[in-house]
Write an enzyme that holds these catalytic residues in place. Structure first.
Site, PDB file in Angstrom:
ATOM      1  N   HIS A 199       0.846  -1.194   0.000  1.00 47.97           N
ATOM      2  CA  HIS A 199       0.000   0.000   0.000  1.00 47.97           C
ATOM      3  C   HIS A 199       0.881   1.243   0.000  1.00 47.97           C
ATOM      4  O   HIS A 199       1.019   1.929   1.011  1.00 47.97           O
ATOM      5  CB  HIS A 199      -0.953  -0.012   1.196  1.00 47.97           C
ATOM      6  CG  HIS A 199      -1.979  -1.080   1.093  1.00 47.97           C
ATOM      7  ND1 HIS A 199      -1.866  -2.282   1.754  1.00 47.97           N
ATOM      8  CD2 HIS A 199      -3.130  -1.136   0.387  1.00 47.97           C
ATOM      9  CE1 HIS A 199      -2.912  -3.030   1.457  1.00 47.97           C
ATOM     10  NE2 HIS A 199      -3.693  -2.360   0.636  1.00 47.97           N
TER      11      HIS A 199
ATOM     12  N   HIS B 216       1.180   1.622  -5.742  1.00 45.68           N
ATOM     13  CA  HIS B 216      -0.121   0.941  -5.742  1.00 45.68           C
ATOM     14  C   HIS B 216      -1.248   1.912  -6.103  1.00 45.68           C
ATOM     15  O   HIS B 216      -2.077   1.607  -6.970  1.00 45.68           O
ATOM     16  CB  HIS B 216      -0.382   0.309  -4.373  1.00 45.68           C
ATOM     17  CG  HIS B 216      -1.792  -0.132  -4.162  1.00 45.68           C
ATOM     18  ND1 HIS B 216      -2.369  -1.162  -4.866  1.00 45.68           N
ATOM     19  CD2 HIS B 216      -2.758   0.346  -3.334  1.00 45.68           C
ATOM     20  CE1 HIS B 216      -3.627  -1.317  -4.479  1.00 45.68           C
ATOM     21  NE2 HIS B 216      -3.891  -0.406  -3.545  1.00 45.68           N
TER      22      HIS B 216
ATOM     23  N   HIS C 259      -7.456   6.296  -2.732  1.00 45.57           N
ATOM     24  CA  HIS C 259      -8.229   5.202  -2.125  1.00 45.57           C
ATOM     25  C   HIS C 259      -7.515   4.490  -0.981  1.00 45.57           C
ATOM     26  O   HIS C 259      -8.173   3.905  -0.122  1.00 45.57           O
ATOM     27  CB  HIS C 259      -8.664   4.193  -3.197  1.00 45.57           C
ATOM     28  CG  HIS C 259      -7.618   3.186  -3.515  1.00 45.57           C
ATOM     29  ND1 HIS C 259      -6.574   3.448  -4.375  1.00 45.57           N
ATOM     30  CD2 HIS C 259      -7.445   1.927  -3.058  1.00 45.57           C
ATOM     31  CE1 HIS C 259      -5.807   2.377  -4.444  1.00 45.57           C
ATOM     32  NE2 HIS C 259      -6.304   1.444  -3.660  1.00 45.57           N
ATOM     33  N   ASP C 260      -6.212   4.520  -0.900  1.00 46.11           N
ATOM     34  CA  ASP C 260      -5.479   3.884   0.204  1.00 46.11           C
ATOM     35  C   ASP C 260      -4.545   4.877   0.886  1.00 46.11           C
ATOM     36  O   ASP C 260      -3.486   4.516   1.392  1.00 46.11           O
ATOM     37  CB  ASP C 260      -4.671   2.680  -0.296  1.00 46.11           C
ATOM     38  CG  ASP C 260      -5.453   1.384  -0.257  1.00 46.11           C
ATOM     39  OD1 ASP C 260      -6.464   1.313   0.479  1.00 46.11           O
ATOM     40  OD2 ASP C 260      -5.073   0.430  -0.962  1.00 46.11           O
TER      41      ASP C 260
END
Length: 125
Positions: free
Chosen positions: A45, A49, A85-86
């Site tokens: 992550h 990514h 998103h992460d």
């Protein structure tokens, strides 16, 4: 690829999608750099990514005609969501953080333990 190249390519995706009126490229560039700076150094992550997810989202939305059906702000939102998103993902699961209790650092104050990381990513974006 170096992360500087990925930042440039992310900017190209935003520009190619058509920036919303009034949103300056420099502001988007600073946004991308801020996302990169917020990513933690862990094996999966990381910034590579989230860039990969952004690029995949862009490719799928373009090839299916979805991008053409969205307005400029919706396209910007889609690509931004993929990029963020992460955001600040610590490399462990929400269940693990919930079990850590007070030692979960900035994650401990979130109410929804079952979606702890997802709430954190959204709040930070």
């Amino acid at each position: 690829l170096p992360s500087d190249v990925l930042c440039h390519l992310a900017m190209e995706m935003f520009v190619s999608a058509g920036l919303p009126a009034g949103l300056a490229e420099d502001r988007v560039r600073r946004f991308i750099l801020a996302v990169r700076a917020s990513m933690l150094d862990n094996p999966y992550h990381n910034f590579y990514h989230v860039f990969d997810v952004m690029q995949t989202t862009n490719a799928l939305a373009t090839s299916t005609g979805t991008m053409a059906r969205l307005d400029a702000w919706e396209r910007f939102g889609l690509l931004s969501a993929a990029l963020c998103h992460d955001m600040e993902h610590p490399g462990v699961t929400s269940a693990f953080l919930s079990k850590m209790g007070d030692s979960a650092h900035g994650y401990k104050n979130l109410i929804f333990r079952d979606t702890l990381l997802e709430k954190h990513h959204a709040l930070r974006a």
